[in-house]
Structures are given as C-alpha cells and as structure tokens.
Design an enzyme around this catalytic site. Structure first.
Site, short mmCIF file in Angstrom:
data_model
loop_
_atom_site.label_atom_id
_atom_site.label_comp_id
_atom_site.label_asym_id
_atom_site.label_seq_id
_atom_site.Cartn_x
_atom_site.Cartn_y
_atom_site.Cartn_z
N HIS A 89 0.84 -1.19 0.00
CA HIS A 89 0.00 0.00 0.00
C HIS A 89 0.88 1.25 0.00
CE1 HIS A 89 0.10 -1.65 4.22
NE2 HIS A 89 0.67 -0.48 4.43
N GLU A 140 -3.57 3.74 1.19
CA GLU A 140 -3.83 3.93 2.62
C GLU A 140 -3.87 5.43 2.90
OE1 GLU A 140 -1.31 1.85 5.45
OE2 GLU A 140 -1.70 3.40 6.98
N HIS A 158 2.35 11.74 -9.38
CA HIS A 158 0.96 11.30 -9.50
C HIS A 158 0.82 9.83 -9.12
CE1 HIS A 158 2.70 10.83 -13.69
NE2 HIS A 158 2.32 9.60 -13.44
N GLU A 206 -3.22 10.08 -12.72
CA GLU A 206 -3.09 9.93 -14.16
C GLU A 206 -3.93 8.74 -14.62
OE1 GLU A 206 0.68 8.51 -15.56
OE2 GLU A 206 0.58 9.76 -17.33
C1 LIG Z 1 3.96 7.23 -18.96
C2 LIG Z 1 3.03 8.00 -18.08
O1 LIG Z 1 2.79 7.22 -16.91
C3 LIG Z 1 3.56 9.31 -17.63
O2 LIG Z 1 3.40 9.67 -16.48
S1 LIG Z 1 4.31 10.33 -18.78
C4 LIG Z 1 3.39 11.84 -18.44
C5 LIG Z 1 4.24 13.06 -18.70
N1 LIG Z 1 5.34 13.14 -17.77
C6 LIG Z 1 6.17 14.19 -17.76
O3 LIG Z 1 6.05 15.14 -18.50
C7 LIG Z 1 7.29 14.09 -16.74
C8 LIG Z 1 8.14 15.33 -16.73
C9 LIG Z 1 7.46 16.55 -16.10
N2 LIG Z 1 8.31 17.68 -16.22
C10 LIG Z 1 7.20 16.25 -14.62
O4 LIG Z 1 8.11 16.45 -13.83
O5 LIG Z 1 6.04 15.78 -14.30
C11 LIG Z 1 3.35 14.25 -18.54
O6 LIG Z 1 3.02 14.65 -17.44
N3 LIG Z 1 2.98 14.83 -19.70
C12 LIG Z 1 2.11 15.97 -19.71
C13 LIG Z 1 1.12 15.87 -20.81
O7 LIG Z 1 0.16 16.70 -20.82
O8 LIG Z 1 1.25 14.96 -21.68
ZN LIG Z 2 2.75 8.26 -15.03
#
Ligand SMILES: C[C@@H](O)C(=O)SC[C@H](NC(=O)CC[C@H](N)C(=O)O)C(=O)NCC(=O)O
Ligand SMILES: [Zn+2]
Length: 350
Positions: A89, A140, A158, A206
């Site tokens: 968890h 949790e 996230h 996400e």
């Molecule tokens: C693969 C999937 O689980 C992801 O989380 S990728 C999403 C993507 N991540 C980032 O950009 C990481 C770098 C960023 N600077 C951070 O620190 O969060 C993301 O958030 N993309 C944004 C979008 O709108 O696509």
């Molecule tokens: Zn992710």
C-alpha cells in the site's frame, strides 16, 4: 466490510496505443552531483464503471518465476530476488477523509476495503483499492484529526490508474463533478493516451490507457528524483526491484524509469521522473508519506539495504512496543520513504 461502490468488469471500449520504450539514449545525466468493458452498463453511466473489476491476479509470468528460482542464495544483495516482495500500500495524508473516500468510489471505481481509527495517535486510516489487499496494492489514506490540507511539494508526481478508455473515463469523471485538469489525449512527445484528474486534497491521478484485461488497475506511483542513475542503483540493489524500462522524452527534456517486482501490466510500479534541467533537489511536501512493500524476512532485507550502501531509518523488528508487526524502513536517495512489512504479520491484520 466491502462497500459495493464498484463496477463490474470493464470491457475494452477503445484501442490503446502504448509508448514504445525508446532506446536508452544518453540524455544529460548528473555528473558528480550524486546521481480497466463492462459486463453491464449502469442505468446511469458513471466514471466508476470505467475501471476494471477485481480480477484474480495472474501468477507471476513463468519467466519471472524462473528468474526467482534461479537466483543464487549468494550475498546479501541477492536476497531480494529470492524474497516474496510486492507493493502492499502507498500511504499519504488527506484533508477530508469522507469526501475523499466518496470521490474515489464515485470517480475512480475504488472500493473502501477497511478503516482503522487510532485515537491515541489522533488519526484515522482508510484503505481503498481494486480488490483484496492480499492481491492488490492499495491506497492507505491518513486523516490527522483537525488537519484539512497539506503542502504537496513539487517532488510528488501522481498516482497512475490503468483504464481501457481514458476518453470515456475522463468524460465521466468531469460530467459527474470530478476534476480533470488535463483532458484525454496522447502524452506530449509520445503516443500513450492519458489524462490527469485531481482528488479533493490536490493529488494528481493519471488515467493511463491500456488494452484488454487489467489485473492491477492501480498502475503506478510517480515520484521525481534528482539523480536518476543513483535512484535506479538504489531501487535495484538496495530494494531488489527490476528496472522494467526507461524512456527518454527529448521534447519534454525528461527521462522516466519504471521499477517494480513484476511486469507493469500486472503490478503497481514506481515511475521515477528525472527532469534534465532540474538544478536543486525536490520539495517532498507533507502529503505523500511512504510505500509499504512485503518481505519474508525484515532482517535479511535490512542486510541487503546495508550491503547496497543504503540507510535504515527503522531497524528491523516489531513496529513498536504494542504493534508486533515486524518492519524495517529506509529512504531512497531523494528521501522518499519505503517500509518493508513481514508477510505473515501483514496477513494477521485481516
Ligand atoms: C507514462 C506515463 O505514466 C507518464 O506519467 S508520462 C506523463 C508526462 N510526464 C512528464 O512530462 C514528466 C516530466 C514533467 N516535467 C514532470 O516532472 O512531471 C506528462 O506529465 N505529460 C504531460 C502531458 O500533458 O502529456
Ligand atoms: Zn505516469
């Protein structure tokens, strides 16, 4: 007591496209700085019906089992490969427990699995997820009496939830009063369909599109790290995880590393994010607390952490004089907390 609040199996409502892992290219590294179809649709569609039902988890793939049985007894560093480990968890603090429980049931299709009030500690826990804690990694939630908000910092990223149809799920969440600040669509610089929802405390969830059955809808915990190679070394050597894949995103100037105890499709994993231009360590805030991981022997697990040069923040043994559950605890290079919990003691909590 399980509350209904959970939809039956989702069906594959749209095709998913997944990110093809990019070859590990030499992105800038720190040098010297230490580095979810529904068998029936509801009378009233709701987001909860977009999440997979609690399906019995597949046993580890034969190749994973073969790897585990082939691991030598070997040194302390090999113990993790012989151990029985999984994410149990993730623990984090919320400002309004009842509101959050209802939100997760309504919008994320989770079940309330159990609650635990600890008046002497002035806090209440609620455990939510997609099935039994004996088979799934769950959330949790901790409510500290009288505390209704937390600074989340910029280090926590996230929680990732896998669904068959991000567009449908995001739309359902939004149309039923949830927050979806980042609408469904391909990830910037990639092809995976994602969306971001927010919970009442402000944590990001996400939504990640996946095809077919989803044995573990709770897909990932994303944390930002300052030195990716140092973190990978720690998660593999000290924590015994497998580096499942790395992904460079030159457009976004970041690299992701996915690490866990089994395939991403079947297990909750860590997604470590390295932003190439980050100049200072992250602020871990006061919301996210720790991940709990199972082990068959906290003493040998502690030895592995020491052998890998890690630090123990809680020596192996009973959690406290009146809590016999054996644990040990550590922090990763960024200070993110991990606690290991004895498997047999954990099962006695049910
Ligand atoms: C693969 C999937 O689980 C992801 O989380 S990728 C999403 C993507 N991540 C980032 O950009 C990481 C770098 C960023 N600077 C951070 O620190 O969060 C993301 O958030 N993309 C944004 C979008 O709108 O696509
Ligand atoms: Zn992710």
């Amino acid at each position: 007591m399980l509350t209904k609040g959970f939809a039956s199996a989702s069906r594959n409502l749209c095709r998913s496209t997944s990110l093809a892992p990019k070859p590990t290219a030499p992105g800038p590294q720190r040098v010297g700085s230490s580095i979810a179809g529904l068998s029936h649709l509801p009378a009233v569609p709701s987001a909860a019906n977009c999440f997979a039902s609690p399906v019995s988890r597949k046993t580890p793939s034969p190749s994973l089992r073969r790897t585990v049985t082939m691991a030598s007894a070997g040194s302390a560093l090999d113990w993790g490969k012989e151990d029985s480990r999984r994410m149990l968890h993730v623990v984090y603090r919320v400002g309004d427990l009842e509101k959050t429980i209802e939100y997760y049931k309504k919008h994320f299709g989770m079940q309330l699995l159990r609650m635990r009030d600890v008046p002497e500690g002035k806090f209440t826990n609620a455990f939510l997820g997609y099935g039994s804690e004996l088979e799934h990694c769950v959330l949790e939630l901790t409510y500290n009496y009288g505390v209704d908000s937390y600074p989340l910092g910029d280090g926590f990223g996230h929680f990732g939830l896998a669904v068959n149809d991000v567009y449908k799920t995001a739309e359902s969440i939004q149309s039923s009063g949830g927050q979806v600040p980042r609408p469904a669509g391909p990830v910037k610089g990639g092809s995976t369909i994602i969306a971001f929802a927010k919970d009442p405390t402000g944590y990001s969830f996400e939504l990640i599109q996946r095809e077919g059955k989803i044995p573990e809808p709770f897909a990932q915990v994303m944390l930002r790290v300052f030195d990716l190679e140092k973190s990978i070394q720690y998660y593999t050597q000290a924590l015994g995880m497998t580096l499942l894949r790395k992904r460079e995103n030159p457009e976004g100037r970041y690299t992701l590393a996915f690490l866990g105890y089994g395939p991403e499709e079947e297990n909750t994993v860590f997604e470590l994010t390295y932003n190439w231009d980050r100049k200072e360590p992250y602020n871990k805030g006061g919301g996210y607390a720790q991940m709990a991981i199972s082990t068959n022997d906290v003493y040998k697990t502690a030895e592995q952490i020491r052998a890998a040069g890690g630090t123990l923040t809680k020596e192996p043994g009973p959690a406290s004089p009146n809590i016999p559950t054996k644990i040990c605890a550590t922090t990763d290079p960024d200070g993110w907390k991990i606690v290991f919990v004895d498997n047999e003691d954990f099962k006695k909590e049910f």
